[in-house]
Design an enzyme around this catalytic site. Structure first.
Site, mmCIF file in Angstrom:
data_model
loop_
_atom_site.group_PDB
_atom_site.id
_atom_site.type_symbol
_atom_site.label_atom_id
_atom_site.label_comp_id
_atom_site.label_asym_id
_atom_site.label_seq_id
_atom_site.Cartn_x
_atom_site.Cartn_y
_atom_site.Cartn_z
ATOM 1 N N LYS A 3 0.793 -1.241 0.000
ATOM 2 C CA LYS A 3 0.000 0.000 0.000
ATOM 3 C C LYS A 3 0.823 1.288 0.000
ATOM 4 O O LYS A 3 0.339 2.356 0.354
ATOM 5 C CB LYS A 3 -1.011 0.046 1.174
ATOM 6 C CG LYS A 3 -1.824 -1.188 1.391
ATOM 7 C CD LYS A 3 -2.329 -1.814 0.140
ATOM 8 C CE LYS A 3 -3.406 -1.012 -0.578
ATOM 9 N NZ LYS A 3 -3.737 -1.683 -1.907
ATOM 10 N N SER B 81 -4.460 2.914 4.555
ATOM 11 C CA SER B 81 -4.677 2.291 3.253
ATOM 12 C C SER B 81 -4.719 0.759 3.383
ATOM 13 O O SER B 81 -5.563 0.088 2.783
ATOM 14 C CB SER B 81 -3.553 2.713 2.299
ATOM 15 O OG SER B 81 -3.750 2.179 1.028
ATOM 16 N N HIS C 261 6.964 -7.539 -2.219
ATOM 17 C CA HIS C 261 6.788 -6.836 -0.943
ATOM 18 C C HIS C 261 7.752 -7.388 0.108
ATOM 19 O O HIS C 261 7.626 -7.085 1.294
ATOM 20 C CB HIS C 261 5.362 -7.007 -0.415
ATOM 21 C CG HIS C 261 4.310 -6.271 -1.187
ATOM 22 N ND1 HIS C 261 4.461 -4.972 -1.602
ATOM 23 C CD2 HIS C 261 3.071 -6.641 -1.593
ATOM 24 C CE1 HIS C 261 3.359 -4.585 -2.248
ATOM 25 N NE2 HIS C 261 2.512 -5.579 -2.256
HETATM 26 P P1 A3P Z 1 -5.122 4.798 -0.684
HETATM 27 O O1 A3P Z 1 -5.730 3.545 -0.134
HETATM 28 O O2 A3P Z 1 -4.610 5.712 0.397
HETATM 29 O O3 A3P Z 1 -6.003 5.513 -1.639
HETATM 30 P P2 A3P Z 1 -0.315 -0.245 -3.654
HETATM 31 O O4 A3P Z 1 -0.370 -0.109 -5.128
HETATM 32 O O5 A3P Z 1 1.061 -0.335 -3.101
HETATM 33 O O6 A3P Z 1 -1.220 -1.327 -3.181
HETATM 34 O O7 A3P Z 1 -0.841 1.139 -3.026
HETATM 35 C C1 A3P Z 1 -2.188 1.502 -3.139
HETATM 36 C C2 A3P Z 1 -2.333 2.934 -2.668
HETATM 37 O O8 A3P Z 1 -1.738 3.795 -3.664
HETATM 38 C C3 A3P Z 1 -3.782 3.364 -2.535
HETATM 39 O O9 A3P Z 1 -3.803 4.361 -1.511
HETATM 40 C C4 A3P Z 1 -4.042 3.940 -3.922
HETATM 41 O O10 A3P Z 1 -5.159 4.781 -4.012
HETATM 42 C C5 A3P Z 1 -2.730 4.699 -4.135
HETATM 43 N N1 A3P Z 1 -2.510 4.996 -5.556
HETATM 44 C C6 A3P Z 1 -2.475 4.149 -6.592
HETATM 45 N N2 A3P Z 1 -2.307 4.815 -7.750
HETATM 46 C C7 A3P Z 1 -2.226 6.116 -7.434
HETATM 47 C C8 A3P Z 1 -2.061 7.322 -8.207
HETATM 48 N N3 A3P Z 1 -1.964 7.270 -9.517
HETATM 49 N N4 A3P Z 1 -2.027 8.495 -7.536
HETATM 50 C C9 A3P Z 1 -2.131 8.542 -6.181
HETATM 51 N N5 A3P Z 1 -2.294 7.439 -5.410
HETATM 52 C C10 A3P Z 1 -2.344 6.250 -6.034
#
Ligand code: A3P
Length: 291
Positions: free
Chosen positions: A45, A135, A103
Protein backbone atom coordinates in the site's frame (compact mmCIF):
# COMPACT_ATOMS: atom_id res chain seq x y z
CA UNK A 1 -22.73 -15.36 -1.83
CA UNK A 2 -20.01 -17.99 -1.40
CA UNK A 3 -18.63 -18.39 2.10
CA UNK A 4 -15.41 -16.48 2.63
CA UNK A 5 -12.45 -18.25 4.24
CA UNK A 6 -9.91 -15.66 5.15
CA UNK A 7 -6.36 -16.93 5.66
CA UNK A 8 -4.54 -16.84 9.00
CA UNK A 9 -1.32 -14.93 9.63
CA UNK A 10 1.63 -16.83 11.04
CA UNK A 11 5.27 -16.13 11.74
CA UNK A 12 7.56 -17.21 8.91
CA UNK A 13 11.30 -16.41 9.07
CA UNK A 14 10.43 -13.67 11.55
CA UNK A 15 7.79 -12.03 9.33
CA UNK A 16 3.98 -12.34 9.46
CA UNK A 17 2.71 -14.03 6.30
CA UNK A 18 -0.21 -16.15 5.10
CA UNK A 19 -0.14 -19.41 3.17
CA UNK A 20 -0.33 -17.52 -0.14
CA UNK A 21 3.18 -16.23 0.47
CA UNK A 22 4.86 -19.33 1.86
CA UNK A 23 3.66 -22.16 -0.39
CA UNK A 24 6.02 -21.27 -3.23
CA UNK A 25 8.85 -20.24 -0.91
CA UNK A 26 11.60 -22.46 -2.41
CA UNK A 27 10.93 -21.14 -5.90
CA UNK A 28 10.86 -17.56 -4.68
CA UNK A 29 14.17 -17.96 -2.86
CA UNK A 30 15.73 -19.68 -5.90
CA UNK A 31 14.28 -17.19 -8.39
CA UNK A 32 16.82 -16.42 -11.12
CA UNK A 33 17.02 -12.71 -11.79
CA UNK A 34 18.15 -11.58 -15.25
CA UNK A 35 20.67 -8.74 -15.60
CA UNK A 36 18.16 -6.26 -16.98
CA UNK A 37 15.37 -7.06 -14.48
CA UNK A 38 13.92 -4.18 -12.51
CA UNK A 39 12.61 -5.09 -9.10
CA UNK A 40 9.87 -2.87 -7.65
CA UNK A 41 9.93 -3.33 -3.90
CA UNK A 42 7.49 -1.84 -1.40
CA UNK A 43 5.72 -2.44 1.85
CA UNK A 44 2.08 -3.11 0.81
CA UNK A 45 0.00 0.00 0.00
CA UNK A 46 2.94 2.35 -0.48
CA UNK A 47 2.25 3.11 -4.15
CA UNK A 48 3.40 -0.12 -5.84
CA UNK A 49 0.78 -0.01 -8.59
CA UNK A 50 1.46 3.65 -9.29
CA UNK A 51 5.21 3.21 -9.77
CA UNK A 52 4.64 -0.05 -11.67
CA UNK A 53 2.42 1.75 -14.14
CA UNK A 54 4.94 4.57 -14.53
CA UNK A 55 7.77 2.13 -15.25
CA UNK A 56 5.65 0.09 -17.64
CA UNK A 57 4.74 3.23 -19.60
CA UNK A 58 8.34 4.44 -19.64
CA UNK A 59 9.63 1.18 -21.06
CA UNK A 60 6.78 -0.09 -23.19
CA UNK A 61 4.50 2.89 -23.89
CA UNK A 62 0.86 2.36 -24.71
CA UNK A 63 0.19 -1.35 -25.32
CA UNK A 64 -1.70 -2.27 -28.46
CA UNK A 65 -3.51 -4.99 -26.57
CA UNK A 66 -4.56 -3.95 -23.05
CA UNK A 67 -2.99 -6.08 -20.30
CA UNK A 68 -3.81 -5.77 -16.59
CA UNK A 69 -1.05 -4.36 -14.41
CA UNK A 70 -0.67 -7.61 -12.42
CA UNK A 71 0.28 -9.42 -15.66
CA UNK A 72 2.57 -6.66 -16.91
CA UNK A 73 4.33 -6.55 -13.53
CA UNK A 74 4.03 -9.98 -11.86
CA UNK A 75 3.98 -10.25 -8.08
CA UNK A 76 6.93 -12.57 -7.46
CA UNK A 77 6.08 -13.58 -3.88
CA UNK A 78 2.51 -14.80 -4.33
CA UNK A 79 1.11 -18.26 -4.88
CA UNK A 80 -2.61 -18.72 -5.26
CA UNK A 81 -4.47 -21.85 -6.39
CA UNK A 82 -6.49 -19.81 -8.90
CA UNK A 83 -3.68 -17.76 -10.44
CA UNK A 84 -0.63 -19.92 -9.85
CA UNK A 85 2.85 -18.79 -8.84
CA UNK A 86 4.22 -15.29 -9.27
CA UNK A 87 7.62 -16.77 -10.10
CA UNK A 88 6.07 -18.61 -13.08
CA UNK A 89 4.39 -15.43 -14.25
CA UNK A 90 7.72 -13.63 -14.08
CA UNK A 91 9.50 -16.47 -15.92
CA UNK A 92 6.91 -16.27 -18.70
CA UNK A 93 7.23 -12.49 -19.17
CA UNK A 94 8.29 -11.85 -22.76
CA UNK A 95 9.51 -8.29 -22.09
CA UNK A 96 12.99 -6.96 -21.66
CA UNK A 97 13.44 -5.60 -19.12
CA UNK A 98 11.12 -7.57 -16.91
CA UNK A 99 9.39 -5.46 -14.27
CA UNK A 100 8.86 -7.57 -11.15
CA UNK A 101 6.99 -6.65 -7.98
CA UNK A 102 7.84 -7.78 -4.46
CA UNK A 103 6.79 -6.84 -0.94
CA UNK A 104 9.56 -8.85 0.68
CA UNK A 105 11.63 -7.29 3.45
CA UNK A 106 15.15 -6.74 2.16
CA UNK A 107 16.68 -9.70 4.00
CA UNK A 108 14.31 -12.13 2.25
CA UNK A 109 14.83 -10.93 -1.34
CA UNK A 110 16.15 -13.82 -3.51
CA UNK A 111 19.95 -13.98 -3.53
CA UNK A 112 20.20 -13.72 -7.31
CA UNK A 113 19.19 -10.04 -7.13
CA UNK A 114 22.27 -9.13 -5.12
CA UNK A 115 24.88 -10.02 -7.70
CA UNK A 116 26.82 -6.77 -7.76
CA UNK A 117 28.41 -7.43 -11.15
CA UNK A 118 25.03 -7.65 -12.84
CA UNK A 119 23.86 -4.41 -11.22
CA UNK A 120 20.18 -5.23 -10.84
CA UNK A 121 18.13 -2.07 -10.59
CA UNK A 122 15.77 -1.91 -7.65
CA UNK A 123 13.14 0.76 -7.11
CA UNK A 124 11.82 0.99 -3.56
CA UNK A 125 8.78 3.11 -2.67
CA UNK A 126 7.98 4.05 0.92
CA UNK A 127 4.93 5.83 2.35
CA UNK A 128 4.47 7.47 5.72
CA UNK A 129 3.28 5.01 8.36
CA UNK A 130 0.00 6.76 9.17
CA UNK A 131 -1.36 6.86 5.64
CA UNK A 132 0.14 3.43 4.97
CA UNK A 133 -1.76 1.79 7.82
CA UNK A 134 -5.03 3.47 6.83
CA UNK A 135 -4.68 2.29 3.25
CA UNK A 136 -3.76 -1.22 4.42
CA UNK A 137 -6.77 -1.37 6.75
CA UNK A 138 -9.19 -0.58 3.91
CA UNK A 139 -7.39 -3.00 1.62
CA UNK A 140 -7.68 -5.81 4.18
CA UNK A 141 -11.39 -5.08 4.54
CA UNK A 142 -12.02 -5.48 0.81
CA UNK A 143 -9.54 -8.25 -0.06
CA UNK A 144 -11.04 -11.61 0.94
CA UNK A 145 -7.60 -13.23 0.60
CA UNK A 146 -6.26 -11.13 3.44
CA UNK A 147 -6.65 -11.98 7.15
CA UNK A 148 -9.74 -10.51 8.80
CA UNK A 149 -8.77 -6.93 9.73
CA UNK A 150 -11.13 -6.50 12.71
CA UNK A 151 -11.95 -2.97 13.82
CA UNK A 152 -9.75 0.06 13.21
CA UNK A 153 -8.30 0.42 16.72
CA UNK A 154 -7.29 -3.23 17.00
CA UNK A 155 -5.85 -3.08 13.47
CA UNK A 156 -3.76 -0.06 14.37
CA UNK A 157 -2.34 -1.91 17.40
CA UNK A 158 -1.48 -4.93 15.27
CA UNK A 159 0.21 -2.71 12.69
CA UNK A 160 2.39 -1.23 15.44
CA UNK A 161 3.32 -4.76 16.55
CA UNK A 162 4.09 -5.91 12.99
CA UNK A 163 1.21 -8.39 13.08
CA UNK A 164 -0.09 -7.62 9.60
CA UNK A 165 0.93 -9.11 6.26
CA UNK A 166 4.66 -8.60 5.62
CA UNK A 167 5.31 -7.76 9.23
CA UNK A 168 6.72 -4.56 10.63
CA UNK A 169 6.45 -1.43 8.46
CA UNK A 170 9.16 0.10 10.68
CA UNK A 171 11.67 -2.68 9.92
CA UNK A 172 10.72 -2.82 6.24
CA UNK A 173 11.30 0.85 5.40
CA UNK A 174 14.35 1.12 7.72
CA UNK A 175 16.16 -1.98 6.49
CA UNK A 176 15.63 -1.09 2.82
CA UNK A 177 16.92 2.41 3.66
CA UNK A 178 20.01 0.89 5.26
CA UNK A 179 20.56 -1.29 2.18
CA UNK A 180 20.70 1.84 0.05
CA UNK A 181 23.89 2.88 1.85
CA UNK A 182 25.79 -0.13 0.48
CA UNK A 183 23.89 -1.01 -2.71
CA UNK A 184 24.10 1.81 -5.23
CA UNK A 185 21.55 0.43 -7.71
CA UNK A 186 18.72 1.04 -5.30
CA UNK A 187 16.48 4.07 -5.90
CA UNK A 188 14.46 4.94 -2.77
CA UNK A 189 11.32 6.98 -3.44
CA UNK A 190 8.58 8.44 -1.27
CA UNK A 191 4.84 8.31 -2.02
CA UNK A 192 4.48 11.86 -0.65
CA UNK A 193 6.99 13.21 -3.20
CA UNK A 194 5.07 11.49 -5.99
CA UNK A 195 1.83 13.14 -4.89
CA UNK A 196 3.53 16.52 -4.59
CA UNK A 197 5.28 16.47 -7.96
CA UNK A 198 4.84 13.35 -10.07
CA UNK A 199 6.82 14.81 -12.98
CA UNK A 200 9.85 15.50 -10.83
CA UNK A 201 9.81 11.98 -9.40
CA UNK A 202 9.57 10.56 -12.93
CA UNK A 203 12.62 12.69 -13.88
CA UNK A 204 14.60 11.26 -10.95
CA UNK A 205 13.49 7.74 -11.83
CA UNK A 206 14.60 8.28 -15.44
CA UNK A 207 18.00 9.58 -14.47
CA UNK A 208 18.48 6.56 -12.17
CA UNK A 209 17.52 4.17 -14.98
CA UNK A 210 19.31 6.06 -17.74
CA UNK A 211 16.10 6.78 -19.65
CA UNK A 212 15.57 9.94 -21.70
CA UNK A 213 11.91 10.29 -22.68
CA UNK A 214 10.92 13.31 -24.77
CA UNK A 215 9.09 16.17 -23.08
CA UNK A 216 5.84 15.12 -24.85
CA UNK A 217 6.29 11.53 -23.75
CA UNK A 218 6.86 12.54 -20.16
CA UNK A 219 3.86 14.88 -20.13
CA UNK A 220 1.73 12.09 -21.55
CA UNK A 221 2.87 9.66 -18.84
CA UNK A 222 2.20 12.18 -16.05
CA UNK A 223 -1.36 12.44 -17.42
CA UNK A 224 -1.77 8.66 -17.75
CA UNK A 225 -0.77 7.98 -14.15
CA UNK A 226 -2.91 10.67 -12.53
CA UNK A 227 -5.03 9.17 -9.74
CA UNK A 228 -8.37 9.82 -11.50
CA UNK A 229 -7.10 8.28 -14.73
CA UNK A 230 -5.80 5.16 -13.01
CA UNK A 231 -8.92 4.82 -10.89
CA UNK A 232 -10.97 4.53 -14.08
CA UNK A 233 -8.48 2.40 -15.97
CA UNK A 234 -9.59 -1.25 -15.83
CA UNK A 235 -6.03 -2.32 -16.67
CA UNK A 236 -4.65 -0.50 -13.62
CA UNK A 237 -7.44 -0.43 -11.03
CA UNK A 238 -7.68 -4.17 -10.19
CA UNK A 239 -11.43 -4.21 -10.87
CA UNK A 240 -10.97 -7.53 -12.68
CA UNK A 241 -9.90 -9.37 -9.49
CA UNK A 242 -12.81 -11.33 -8.04
CA UNK A 243 -11.59 -11.54 -4.42
CA UNK A 244 -11.56 -7.73 -4.17
CA UNK A 245 -14.93 -6.40 -3.03
CA UNK A 246 -15.11 -2.86 -4.37
CA UNK A 247 -18.45 -2.35 -2.61
CA UNK A 248 -16.48 -2.38 0.66
CA UNK A 249 -13.61 -0.20 -0.63
CA UNK A 250 -12.08 0.35 -4.08
CA UNK A 251 -8.42 -0.46 -4.74
CA UNK A 252 -7.83 3.12 -5.89
CA UNK A 253 -9.32 4.60 -2.77
CA UNK A 254 -8.16 8.20 -2.23
CA UNK A 255 -4.51 8.46 -3.29
CA UNK A 256 -3.84 11.28 -0.81
CA UNK A 257 -1.35 12.34 1.82
CA UNK A 258 -2.99 13.04 5.17
CA UNK A 259 -6.12 10.86 5.00
CA UNK A 260 -4.93 9.39 8.33
CA UNK A 261 -6.43 12.50 9.98
CA UNK A 262 -9.88 11.12 9.13
CA UNK A 263 -9.10 7.88 10.97
CA UNK A 264 -6.79 8.48 13.95
CA UNK A 265 -8.32 9.82 17.16
CA UNK A 266 -6.23 12.41 19.04
CA UNK A 267 -5.26 9.74 21.60
CA UNK A 268 -4.37 7.19 18.91
CA UNK A 269 -2.20 9.78 17.21
CA UNK A 270 -0.32 10.66 20.39
CA UNK A 271 0.30 7.01 21.24
CA UNK A 272 1.35 6.30 17.68
CA UNK A 273 3.89 9.15 17.73
CA UNK A 274 5.37 7.98 21.06
CA UNK A 275 5.71 4.42 19.82
CA UNK A 276 7.13 5.66 16.48
CA UNK A 277 9.97 7.46 18.24
CA UNK A 278 11.06 4.25 19.94
CA UNK A 279 11.12 2.33 16.65
CA UNK A 280 12.49 4.84 14.13
CA UNK A 281 15.92 5.85 15.38
CA UNK A 282 17.68 6.81 12.15
CA UNK A 283 17.47 10.60 11.78
CA UNK A 284 18.31 10.38 8.06
CA UNK A 285 15.03 8.59 7.27
CA UNK A 286 12.26 11.17 7.49
CA UNK A 287 8.66 10.86 6.34
CA UNK A 288 6.10 13.56 5.71
CA UNK A 289 2.59 12.94 7.03
CA UNK A 290 1.27 16.04 5.30
CA UNK A 291 2.34 18.09 2.31
P1 A3P B 1 -5.12 4.80 -0.68
O1 A3P B 1 -5.73 3.54 -0.13
O2 A3P B 1 -4.61 5.71 0.40
O3 A3P B 1 -6.00 5.51 -1.64
P2 A3P B 1 -0.32 -0.25 -3.65
O4 A3P B 1 -0.37 -0.11 -5.13
O5 A3P B 1 1.06 -0.33 -3.10
O6 A3P B 1 -1.22 -1.33 -3.18
O7 A3P B 1 -0.84 1.14 -3.03
C1 A3P B 1 -2.19 1.50 -3.14
C2 A3P B 1 -2.33 2.93 -2.67
O8 A3P B 1 -1.74 3.80 -3.66
C3 A3P B 1 -3.78 3.36 -2.54
O9 A3P B 1 -3.80 4.36 -1.51
C4 A3P B 1 -4.04 3.94 -3.92
O10 A3P B 1 -5.16 4.78 -4.01
C5 A3P B 1 -2.73 4.70 -4.13
N1 A3P B 1 -2.51 5.00 -5.56
C6 A3P B 1 -2.47 4.15 -6.59
N2 A3P B 1 -2.31 4.81 -7.75
C7 A3P B 1 -2.23 6.12 -7.43
C8 A3P B 1 -2.06 7.32 -8.21
N3 A3P B 1 -1.96 7.27 -9.52
N4 A3P B 1 -2.03 8.50 -7.54
C9 A3P B 1 -2.13 8.54 -6.18
N5 A3P B 1 -2.29 7.44 -5.41
C10 A3P B 1 -2.34 6.25 -6.03
Amino acid sequence: MAEVHRPELFDFHGVSLTQYFTENWENVQNFQARPDDILIATYPKAGTTWVSNILDLLYFGQREKPIPIYERVPFMDVFHPEIGAGTDWADKLPTSPRLIKTHLPVQLVPKSFWNKNAGYDIVYVARNAKDNVVSFFHFDRMNMDQPEPGDWSSYLERFKQGKVLYGSWYDHVSNWWKKKQTYSNLHYMFFEDMVEDTGQEIDKLCSFLGLTPSVEEKTRIVGEVHFDKMKNDKMANYSTISVFDFKISPFMRKGKVGDWKNHFTVAQNEEFDEDYKTKMKDPTLQFRTEI
